[in-house]
Design an enzyme around this catalytic site. Structure first.
Site, PDB file in Angstrom:
ATOM      1  N   ASN A 113      -0.637   1.196   6.236  1.00 10.10           N
ATOM      2  CA  ASN A 113       0.141   0.264   5.432  1.00 10.10           C
ATOM      3  C   ASN A 113       0.717  -0.754   6.414  1.00 10.10           C
ATOM      4  O   ASN A 113       1.309  -0.356   7.414  1.00 10.10           O
ATOM      5  CB  ASN A 113       1.263   1.050   4.728  1.00 10.10           C
ATOM      6  CG  ASN A 113       2.075   0.182   3.801  1.00 10.10           C
ATOM      7  OD1 ASN A 113       1.748  -0.979   3.589  1.00 10.10           O
ATOM      8  ND2 ASN A 113       3.128   0.745   3.247  1.00 10.10           N
ATOM      9  N   GLY A 114       0.553  -2.052   6.165  1.00  9.26           N
ATOM     10  CA  GLY A 114       1.088  -3.064   7.080  1.00  9.26           C
ATOM     11  C   GLY A 114      -0.011  -4.001   7.552  1.00  9.26           C
ATOM     12  O   GLY A 114      -1.058  -4.098   6.911  1.00  9.26           O
TER      13      GLY A 114
ATOM     14  N   HIS B 128      17.091 -35.686 -13.845  1.00  7.74           N
ATOM     15  CA  HIS B 128      16.563 -36.227 -12.588  1.00  7.74           C
ATOM     16  C   HIS B 128      15.085 -35.881 -12.387  1.00  7.74           C
ATOM     17  O   HIS B 128      14.606 -35.867 -11.267  1.00  7.74           O
ATOM     18  CB  HIS B 128      17.393 -35.712 -11.407  1.00  7.74           C
ATOM     19  CG  HIS B 128      18.823 -36.159 -11.465  1.00  7.74           C
ATOM     20  ND1 HIS B 128      19.188 -37.486 -11.415  1.00  7.74           N
ATOM     21  CD2 HIS B 128      19.972 -35.466 -11.624  1.00  7.74           C
ATOM     22  CE1 HIS B 128      20.505 -37.586 -11.524  1.00  7.74           C
ATOM     23  NE2 HIS B 128      21.000 -36.375 -11.654  1.00  7.74           N
TER      24      HIS B 128
ATOM     25  N   LYS C  71      10.976 -13.678 -14.064  1.00 12.77           N
ATOM     26  CA  LYS C  71      10.480 -12.555 -14.877  1.00 12.77           C
ATOM     27  C   LYS C  71       9.294 -13.006 -15.725  1.00 12.77           C
ATOM     28  O   LYS C  71       8.293 -12.317 -15.810  1.00 12.77           O
ATOM     29  CB  LYS C  71      11.557 -12.005 -15.819  1.00 12.77           C
ATOM     30  CG  LYS C  71      12.661 -11.183 -15.240  1.00 12.77           C
ATOM     31  CD  LYS C  71      12.291  -9.791 -14.827  1.00 12.77           C
ATOM     32  CE  LYS C  71      11.821  -9.759 -13.421  1.00 12.77           C
ATOM     33  NZ  LYS C  71      12.713  -9.698 -12.340  1.00 12.77           N
TER      34      LYS C  71
ATOM     35  N   ARG D 122       3.076   0.443  -6.314  1.00 14.88           N
ATOM     36  CA  ARG D 122       3.264  -0.353  -5.105  1.00 14.88           C
ATOM     37  C   ARG D 122       2.044  -1.180  -4.751  1.00 14.88           C
ATOM     38  O   ARG D 122       2.135  -2.131  -3.981  1.00 14.88           O
ATOM     39  CB  ARG D 122       3.593   0.560  -3.930  1.00 14.88           C
ATOM     40  CG  ARG D 122       4.863   1.338  -4.142  1.00 14.88           C
ATOM     41  CD  ARG D 122       5.081   2.273  -3.001  1.00 14.88           C
ATOM     42  NE  ARG D 122       5.295   1.541  -1.777  1.00 14.88           N
ATOM     43  CZ  ARG D 122       6.355   1.675  -1.004  1.00 14.88           C
ATOM     44  NH1 ARG D 122       7.279   2.511  -1.328  1.00 14.88           N
ATOM     45  NH2 ARG D 122       6.475   0.987   0.101  1.00 14.88           N
TER      46      ARG D 122
ATOM     47  N   GLU E 133      16.235 -16.238 -12.505  1.00 19.32           N
ATOM     48  CA  GLU E 133      15.722 -14.877 -12.655  1.00 19.32           C
ATOM     49  C   GLU E 133      14.895 -14.756 -13.950  1.00 19.32           C
ATOM     50  O   GLU E 133      13.848 -14.107 -13.966  1.00 19.32           O
ATOM     51  CB  GLU E 133      16.903 -13.891 -12.624  1.00 19.32           C
ATOM     52  CG  GLU E 133      16.563 -12.437 -12.874  1.00 19.32           C
ATOM     53  CD  GLU E 133      15.567 -11.838 -11.889  1.00 19.32           C
ATOM     54  OE1 GLU E 133      15.251 -12.462 -10.869  1.00 19.32           O
ATOM     55  OE2 GLU E 133      15.072 -10.734 -12.172  1.00 19.32           O
TER      56      GLU E 133
ATOM     57  N   GLU F 208       6.219 -13.568 -13.553  1.00 19.29           N
ATOM     58  CA  GLU F 208       5.680 -12.331 -12.986  1.00 19.29           C
ATOM     59  C   GLU F 208       4.816 -11.570 -13.971  1.00 19.29           C
ATOM     60  O   GLU F 208       3.747 -11.091 -13.619  1.00 19.29           O
ATOM     61  CB  GLU F 208       6.832 -11.396 -12.566  1.00 19.29           C
ATOM     62  CG  GLU F 208       7.489 -11.748 -11.263  1.00 19.29           C
ATOM     63  CD  GLU F 208       8.642 -10.795 -10.944  1.00 19.29           C
ATOM     64  OE1 GLU F 208       8.669 -10.287  -9.824  1.00 19.29           O
ATOM     65  OE2 GLU F 208       9.510 -10.561 -11.805  1.00 19.29           O
TER      66      GLU F 208
ATOM     67  N   CYS G 169       0.827  -1.200   0.000  1.00 24.89           N
ATOM     68  CA  CYS G 169       0.000   0.000   0.000  1.00 24.89           C
ATOM     69  C   CYS G 169       0.863   1.254   0.000  1.00 24.89           C
ATOM     70  O   CYS G 169       2.002   1.242   0.455  1.00 24.89           O
ATOM     71  CB  CYS G 169      -0.854   0.022   1.252  1.00 24.89           C
ATOM     72  SG  CYS G 169      -1.702  -1.506   1.566  1.00 24.89           S
TER      73      CYS G 169
ATOM     74  N   TRP H 223      -3.058  -2.574  -1.468  1.00 21.01           N
ATOM     75  CA  TRP H 223      -2.720  -3.939  -1.914  1.00 21.01           C
ATOM     76  C   TRP H 223      -3.319  -4.841  -0.844  1.00 21.01           C
ATOM     77  O   TRP H 223      -2.857  -4.869   0.295  1.00 21.01           O
ATOM     78  CB  TRP H 223      -1.206  -4.094  -1.991  1.00 21.01           C
ATOM     79  CG  TRP H 223      -0.733  -5.376  -2.606  1.00 21.01           C
ATOM     80  CD1 TRP H 223      -0.578  -5.635  -3.931  1.00 21.01           C
ATOM     81  CD2 TRP H 223      -0.320  -6.560  -1.913  1.00 21.01           C
ATOM     82  NE1 TRP H 223      -0.097  -6.914  -4.099  1.00 21.01           N
ATOM     83  CE2 TRP H 223       0.064  -7.507  -2.871  1.00 21.01           C
ATOM     84  CE3 TRP H 223      -0.254  -6.920  -0.566  1.00 21.01           C
ATOM     85  CZ2 TRP H 223       0.515  -8.777  -2.545  1.00 21.01           C
ATOM     86  CZ3 TRP H 223       0.196  -8.185  -0.234  1.00 21.01           C
ATOM     87  CH2 TRP H 223       0.576  -9.094  -1.229  1.00 21.01           C
TER      88      TRP H 223
ATOM     89  N   LYS I 209       5.317  -3.852  -5.740  1.00 19.27           N
ATOM     90  CA  LYS I 209       6.726  -3.527  -5.926  1.00 19.27           C
ATOM     91  C   LYS I 209       7.514  -3.721  -4.638  1.00 19.27           C
ATOM     92  O   LYS I 209       8.605  -4.258  -4.639  1.00 19.27           O
ATOM     93  CB  LYS I 209       6.831  -2.076  -6.402  1.00 19.27           C
ATOM     94  CG  LYS I 209       8.241  -1.602  -6.658  1.00 19.27           C
ATOM     95  CD  LYS I 209       8.795  -2.266  -7.879  1.00 19.27           C
ATOM     96  CE  LYS I 209      10.254  -1.963  -8.110  1.00 19.27           C
ATOM     97  NZ  LYS I 209      10.866  -2.957  -9.004  1.00 19.27           N
TER      98      LYS I 209
END
Ligand code: G6P
Length: 608
Positions: free
Chosen positions: A99-100, A504, A485, A27, A481, A488, A2, A75, A603
């Site tokens: 926020n939190g 394997h 990407k 965010r 990575e 995401e 948030c 968020w 973010k």
């Protein structure tokens, strides 16, 4: 997560709040809202589900204005995205944004319901609003009520509050989530990130853990968690010169990919001598203690964790220092054994990731030699709380999928490896790394020019639902990575494997519907990797190779190869990251997803 914005001024602050929300939208973007107050009028609140543009439309239908206000972009944690769950939450003449996570929200909710408060949302934040109203009823003093509320709540928060009885005053507090106070001329502002306020100021006071404040147009009073008056100096924001719009680019992500040559140059500025690295950038204490380091633990999340995994290969090979790398959410809850003279390194773009910050705080009591933060935000909690710091200078990164922050972290970590090798007299590595780092920005530029070929390749993913990424050595984390990407931003399920592990298990998945992306630089493991790729070809797999153009011949129709220029082995993880970033970007375009704001993600993850 948030975002919070607040302002107190003589003019209408609604445009300041809205611009702040736009800047913070990357965010969190489930819903947004504002609450403003004009002396004499009550609190006016407007909220909307979806992006800030939805709130702007709602405000056109129901305009509000005032000289005091708070705003929020959400968020969702408690309660799905819905107007009733959007902030600000109000109770008896006051409004709160948060926020939190308030961890004890359930018993507090029960207590407040028993006292007769009615809840209209499923959020933990509404508990704070009613609790404050409850305490205000006892004291008729907002500061006392705010203090009593803070004493009752547990968890992580940044809070901002306005109350009708004080029409020029913002109250705020932080514990585990960032919050800054912006200094204007006869005005003050609040935000969870300085970026939100760069249109009105570049001067900020950074609240510390447990701080709370009463902020009017002219004055800013701060107390620490022991209720002592605290002085937090005003600092100028370093990134103020960076442009915060997309410029000629269609998305922030693409802009940030193409900013990498500059970001890497900026990160290296002032760190390289002729054939050695300048360790003074770490600070005098760190500089003299580099030789004492006998072990390294690296802790981070997400993309930053992948940077740590690459660094392990470098540090163990070049400096012969044992190095462990772990995700922060695991590290913080287990009992890591800390050998003598171990350095703890935390890596973070934002410096506010809740798990990484908690890991740093936990580590403080574990007997480490020192803690080092590698971070992109100079004023962040992580940087302020670590003993030593190494700043990446990527500039603000807005796209949720991290790009330039990652490659600048790699550069900072290679620089650190070089500094460690230097203290151990491993001069063969030092001179080579310095030359390779110096040449890197131009090589990055050259690799980015491969974009047209990668755009074409992306079409092959149009109907795919899964992909495998393979690499060996330090390119295995680069494959990880690349897979992250793709997941995401294109929502394609992607997994990365150390290529030697293919046989394997994952080989069972390989058929003509499974794209297999390989990161195949011309390093000492290339021959081993080639054998692994043969295993894929033999099963009809569709191979996409990113390989050194001077080594990898093309010719086989089932294999698509994009050739990269030859580079020194030590910097090739940086260069091989770039085509994977471009690939995921162009696949996301093909899939039509929201590149800069992928679903369900945020973010900066400031909750656990
Ligand atoms: C979120 C972001 C990732 C990032 C991770 C760690 O998940 O979406 O891109 O890698 O947080 O963030 P940090 O700021 O600590 O590097």
């Amino acid at each position: 997560m948030c975002g919070i914005v607040g302002a107190t001024a003589q003019r209408d602050i609604t445009p300041i709040l809205l611009e702040g929300l736009r800047r913070l939208e990357y965010r969190g973007y489930d819903s947004a809202g504002v609450a403003v107050l004009n002396p004499g009028d009550g609190i006016q609140r407007v909220r909307a589900v979806g992006k800030v543009a939805e709130l702007e439309s709602a405000l056109q239908a129901t305009p509000v204005n005032g000289t005091l206000g708070i705003a929020h972009t959400r968020w969702a944690t408690h309660g799905k995205p819905a107007e009733r769950n959007a902030h600000p939450h109000i109770s008896n003449g006051l409004a709160v944004v948060h926020n939190g996570i308030i961890e004890n929200h359930a018993p507090l909710r029960k207590r407040l319901q028993d006292l007769g408060f009615e809840f209209t949302s499923e959020t933990d934040t509404e508990v704070v609003a009613h609790l404050l109203a409850h305490h205000y009823a006892d004291s008729a003093n907002v500061l006392d009520a705010f203090r009593a509320t803070l004493a009752d709540i547990h968890g992580a928060y940044a809070l901002a509050v306005i109350h009708e009885s004080e029409p020029h005053t913002l109250y705020c507090s932080r514990m585990g989530s960032p919050l800054v106070i912006g200094e204007g001329c006869g005005e003050h502002y609040l935000a969870s990130d300085p970026l939100a306020l760069l249109q009105v100021t570049d001067r900020f006071r950074y609240l510390e853990e447990g701080d709370y404040a009463r902020v009017t147009r002219e004055q800013c009073e701060i107390w620490d968690r022991q209720h002592n008056s605290a002085s937090r100096p005003v600092a100028r924001y370093e990134h103020a010169a960076h442009s915060l719009d997309k410029g000629e680019y269609r998305h922030f992500m693409l802009k940030e990919i193409f900013e990498q040559p500059q970001a890497i140059s900026d990160t290296l500025a002032g760190t390289l001598g002729d054939d050695h690295v300048l360790t003074a950038v770490l600070g005098p204490e760190a500089e003299t203690r580099l030789a004492d380091i006998a072990n390294i633990h690296i802790v981070a999340c997400g993309t930053s964790y992948h940077a740590g995994l690459v660094a392990r290969y470098w540090i163990e090979e070049q400096a012969s220092i044992p190095c462990q790398v772990e995700v922060a959410s695991e590290y913080r809850y287990r009992s890591a054994v800390v050998p003598a003279n171990t350095l703890l390194i935390t890596i973070s773009q934002s410096g506010e990731t809740a798990d990484t910050l908690a890991a740093l705080r936990y580590a403080k009591d574990q007997g480490y030699l020192a803690t080092l933060a590698i971070c992109n935000v100079a004023g962040s909690s992580l940087v302020r709380e670590a003993d030593w710091r190494l700043l990446t200078h990527a500039g603000p990164e807005i796209g949720v999928a991290s790009t330039k922050a990652f490659t600048t972290q790699l550069v900072a970590l290679l620089w650190l490896t070089t500094a460690l090798a230097q203290t151990r007299g491993r001069t063969e590595y030092v001179a080579r790394n310095v030359d390779a780092l110096r040449a890197l920005p131009a090589q990055v530029e050259a690799v980015l020019s491969l974009e047209p070929a990668i755009t074409e390749l992306a079409q092959r993913f149009a109907n795919k639902h899964h992909a495998l990424f393979l690499g060996r050595g330090p390119h295995y984390p680069i494959a990880m990575e690349g897979a992250l990407k793709l997941k995401e931003i294109s929502y394609i399920h992607a997994e990365a494997y150390a290529a030697g592990e293919l046989k394997h298990g994952p080989l069972a998945l390989v058929d003509e519907d499974m794209p297999v992306v390989s990161v195949a630089p011309s390093d000492s493991l290339l021959e081993k990797l080639r054998s692994n790729l043969e295993e894929v070809r033999a099963r009809g797999g569709q191979l996409i190779n990113f390989a050194c153009e001077t080594i990898e011949p093309s010719g086989d129709a089932s294999v698509q190869t994009v050739g990269l220029p030859w580079v020194e082995e030590c910097v090739s993880p940086v260069l091989y990251t770039l085509p994977l970033q471009l690939l995921s970007y162009h696949v996301a375009l093909v899939k039509g997803t929201d590149v800069d704001k992928p679903r369900n993600l945020a973010k900066s993850v400031t909750v656990e």
